[in-house]
Design a protein around this motif. Structure first.
Motif, PDB file in Angstrom:
ATOM      1  N   THR A   1       0.837  -1.199   0.000  1.00  0.00           N
ATOM      2  CA  THR A   1       0.000   0.000   0.000  1.00  0.00           C
ATOM      3  C   THR A   1       0.870   1.247   0.000  1.00  0.00           C
ATOM      4  O   THR A   1       0.655   2.192  -0.767  1.00  0.00           O
TER       5      THR A   1
ATOM      6  N   VAL B   1       4.457   5.550  -5.431  1.00  0.00           N
ATOM      7  CA  VAL B   1       4.496   5.579  -6.901  1.00  0.00           C
ATOM      8  C   VAL B   1       3.582   6.701  -7.395  1.00  0.00           C
ATOM      9  O   VAL B   1       3.945   7.496  -8.265  1.00  0.00           O
ATOM     10  N   TRP B   2       2.428   6.785  -6.772  1.00  0.00           N
ATOM     11  CA  TRP B   2       1.460   7.802  -7.193  1.00  0.00           C
ATOM     12  C   TRP B   2       2.042   9.205  -7.013  1.00  0.00           C
ATOM     13  O   TRP B   2       2.024  10.022  -7.922  1.00  0.00           O
ATOM     14  N   LEU B   3       2.627   9.445  -5.832  1.00  0.00           N
ATOM     15  CA  LEU B   3       3.210  10.763  -5.552  1.00  0.00           C
ATOM     16  C   LEU B   3       4.350  11.091  -6.505  1.00  0.00           C
ATOM     17  O   LEU B   3       4.441  12.199  -7.045  1.00  0.00           O
TER      18      LEU B   3
ATOM     19  N   THR C   1       5.003   9.986  -9.438  1.00  0.00           N
ATOM     20  CA  THR C   1       4.658  10.123 -10.853  1.00  0.00           C
ATOM     21  C   THR C   1       3.712  11.283 -11.105  1.00  0.00           C
ATOM     22  O   THR C   1       3.368  11.572 -12.240  1.00  0.00           O
ATOM     23  N   HIS C   2       3.243  11.948 -10.022  1.00  0.00           N
ATOM     24  CA  HIS C   2       2.332  13.054 -10.240  1.00  0.00           C
ATOM     25  C   HIS C   2       3.002  14.421 -10.155  1.00  0.00           C
ATOM     26  O   HIS C   2       2.346  15.425  -9.960  1.00  0.00           O
TER      27      HIS C   2
ATOM     28  N   ALA D   1       2.406   1.798  -3.343  1.00  0.00           N
ATOM     29  CA  ALA D   1       1.448   2.360  -4.297  1.00  0.00           C
ATOM     30  C   ALA D   1       1.317   3.874  -4.109  1.00  0.00           C
ATOM     31  O   ALA D   1       1.350   4.644  -5.072  1.00  0.00           O
ATOM     32  N   VAL D   2       1.208   4.278  -2.833  1.00  0.00           N
ATOM     33  CA  VAL D   2       1.088   5.711  -2.547  1.00  0.00           C
ATOM     34  C   VAL D   2       2.321   6.447  -3.053  1.00  0.00           C
ATOM     35  O   VAL D   2       2.231   7.507  -3.679  1.00  0.00           O
TER      36      VAL D   2
END
Ligand SMILES: Nc1ncnc2c1ncn2[C@@H]1O[C@H](COP(=O)(O)OP(=O)(O)OP(=O)(O)O)[C@@H](O)[C@H]1O
Ligand SMILES: [Mg+2]
Length: 595
Positions: A270, A276-278, A280-281, A273-274
């Motif tokens: 989890t 990776v999201w941060l 890549t944004h 995932a968080v």
């Protein structure tokens, strides 16, 4: 051999505190501190190599691929191989040193257990199954070693991997890494819940292993009875039942472990995932170069394995602690009371029982009531009475197999409690109802416990001859060097008895305790044994639990026991003339079919 697994005894173990238990366990590793330190350092270095490999990904991608730095590209293959050679060396050193500590700890624990077991009072053996003790020595000890070594190796390796990867992550992007750190207390909570359950389960499992050994031992030792009485199905069912219990517990352990591992991993993923999201944004605070991002992800992925390892270490430690708990419990059993200090090279052999009362420990049935006996040095006293009247018990009090409930026994006027216990026992030779032989040669069995001291082969032969044992020994293929098999299975009952007599002759103690075997022998063996007994009793104070008429008739005193009380006392002629219980016993036992 005691067959029962004493459940009451097992349940009574206190729930030791994990920390105290582990502290006590770790104390066993301290003598090996050098190996321990080497192992820990090697494991730390091993983890450092792994972490630095993850860190290497950043320059590899940024310098090598993005900027195409030629000197760096040249060095890469060497760096990679070099790192892995180092990794292999550290791994080997770490594992070897830790195994050294672990195996040494098992050895020390096993020796301590046997040392303690050798000094425990008889009452301990009455309430503990030998199978349970065997499983402690063989199984629990090695579980303990796993806890003190595998767990330690894995712990340091995993801990420093986690630390190393964290450093990598923090140095590349501390903001992203913080997210990860939030999960740590949650993981700690998960671990503490599962560890309590694991320890309880592991203790149960170890007890079921004790049950398995007990039943297996019963089947193996009692195979003849099992076969002749058709007990196969009964034994098999019992064995299946204890095994089922064991499997059931093991499976519960597996589920608990798997659940705790997966939940920790789920947390990790989890977080990943968080992150990776941060990353890549494109928030300016979390933006990374391609190399930096890869290194952080590699470090995160790398973290999963040591984190999983950290959770299973807990299971190993709990298993070890459960094992250690039972082991320490036996190590903490009080030894035989040995507060006496009186020592003498040889007693004369005057024995006096004064108002002796006795009940077995943990039993409220009184076995002996106000027994008074006076024996002068060199006299022979025969104990007779019905089965269960207390003859073996009465004789066993003299070498202090059990302590009196009330009254006193003296040898040469000194209370047996005041003798140093090994000194006391050195004055007594014992030929018991069931002969115990050891899985060794005939010579070693005769000279048991005294070999290499003052005993020579000539002494052994002389004793064997006096016990009429040479008659059969000389016919054996290797003579005195013949192995007798476990508990002397390769010998007949009469032969075993003669070896036991030879052992007593060689010991040459002033006091002899003789528990005559009741089994009838053929006339020739019977004559040999009678002669051997006459020889060994000569010149010694003898307490003989007699079944043979010849032994009884020649006794200076005959003591008739009934329900633990002395009913009659006197020599053969007097007691026959008295026409009481002895005369009756004599008529019943001996006139029908001789001895
Ligand atoms: N280890 C023990 N724990 C508890 N009770 C015991 C133990 N050993 C013997 N007893 C009890 O003590 C009593 C006396 O037993 P003991 O062995 O002294 O009899 P015995 O006269 O030697 O019999 P036998 O002639 O059959 O050998 C019996 O009632 C027995 O049940
Ligand atoms: Mg007996």
């Amino acid at each position: 051999m005691k067959m029962k697994l004493d459940k009451k005894y097992l349940k009574k173990r206190p729930d030791g505190n994990s920390f105290l238990l582990y502290k006590r366990l770790i104390k066993y590793t301290l003598p090996y501190w050098l190996s321990l330190t080497i192992a820990i350092v090697a494991n730390i270095l091993y983890s450092t190599v792994d972490a630095s490999f993850a860190y290497m990904l950043k320059p590899l991608l940024d310098e090598g691929f993005t900027h195409k730095n030629p000197t760096f590209l040249e060095a890469i293959p060497f760096i990679i191989v070099g790192l892995f050679v180092l990794r292999a060396i550290f791994n080997l050193t770490g594992n070897y040193s830790m195994a050294l500590v672990g195996r040494s700890v098992v050895q020390v624990l096993r020796v301590q257990l046997v040392q303690r077991i050798l000094r425990l009072p008889c009452s301990f053996y009455d309430r503990t199954s030998s199978g349970y003790l065997l499983s402690l020595i063989v199984y629990n000890s090695s579980q303990v070693a796993d806890a003190s070594t595998n767990a330690l190796t894995d712990f340091f390796q995993a801990l420093f991997l986690v630390l190393g990867f964290l450093v990598v992550m923090l140095s590349i992007s501390w903001r992203l890494s913080l997210i990860f750190l939030v999960t740590v207390p949650i993981i700690a909570l998960l671990l503490s819940v599962s560890s309590r359950r694991l320890r309880r389960l592991n203790r149960k499992t170890q007890d079921t292993v004790g049950g398995i050994t007990s039943v297996a031992e019963e089947v193996i030792d009692g195979y003849k009875v099992v076969r002749t009485f058709g007990g196969e199905a009964y034994e098999l069912n019992k064995f299946i039942a204890v095994n089922k219990k064991n499997v059931f517990n093991e499976l519960k352990v597996v589920i608990t472990k798997a659940l705790s591992t997966s939940s920790v991993q789920l947390m990790g993923v989890t977080v990943l995932a968080v992150m990776v999201w941060l990353a890549t944004h494109n928030h300016s605070s979390t933006a990374l170069t391609a190399g930096g991002f890869t290194a952080v992800i590699a470090a995160m992925m790398g973290l999963l394995k040591p984190m999983k390892a950290l959770t299973t270490i807990n299971a190993t430690i709990q298993r070890g602690l459960a094992g250690a708990e039972s082991v320490f419990h036996v190590l903490d059993e009080p030894e035989e009371v040995n507060t006496g200090t009186y020592q003498t090279p040889r007693v004369k052999g005057a024995i006096s029982y004064k108002n002796v009362n006795f009940s077995y420990p943990r039993s409220n049935v009184q076995v002996l009531h106000d027994v008074n006996i006076e024996i002068k040095p060199g006299q022979r006293v025969a104990l007779v009475g019905r089965s269960g009247s207390g003859k073996t018990t009465l004789a066993g009090l003299l070498p202090r197999f059990y302590d009196l409930t009330a009254g006193d026994i003296t040898i040469d006027g000194v209370s047996i409690r005041d003798y140093e216990i090994t000194n006391l026992r050195s004055h007594c030779a014992l030929v018991s109802q069931q002969v115990t032989l050891f899985d060794d040669t005939i010579a070693h069995n005769i000279a048991y416990g005294r070999l290499g001291e003052q005993v020579t082969t000539e002494d052994i032969i002389r004793a064997a001859e006096a016990a009429h044992a040479m008659e059969f020994i000389k016919d054996l293929p290797q003579g005195l060097d013949t192995l007798v098999g476990e508990n002397g299975v390769l010998l007949s009952g009469g032969q075993r008895q003669r070896l036991a007599i030879a052992r007593a002759i060689l010991k040459d103690a002033p006091i002899l305790i003789l528990d005559e075997a009741t089994s009838a022998l053929d006339t020739e063996s019977e004559r040999f044994i009678q002669e051997a007994l006459e020889y060994v009793m000569e010149g010694r104070t003898t307490l003989v639990i007699a079944h043979r008429l010849s032994t009884i008739e020649k006794a200076d005193h005959i003591i008739v026991l009934q329900d633990g009380r002395v009913l009659e006392m006197g020599d053969h002629a007097t007691l026959i003339a008295h026409n009481g219980q002895y005369a009756k016993l004599h008529r019943l036992q001996f006139q029908a079919g001789g001895a």
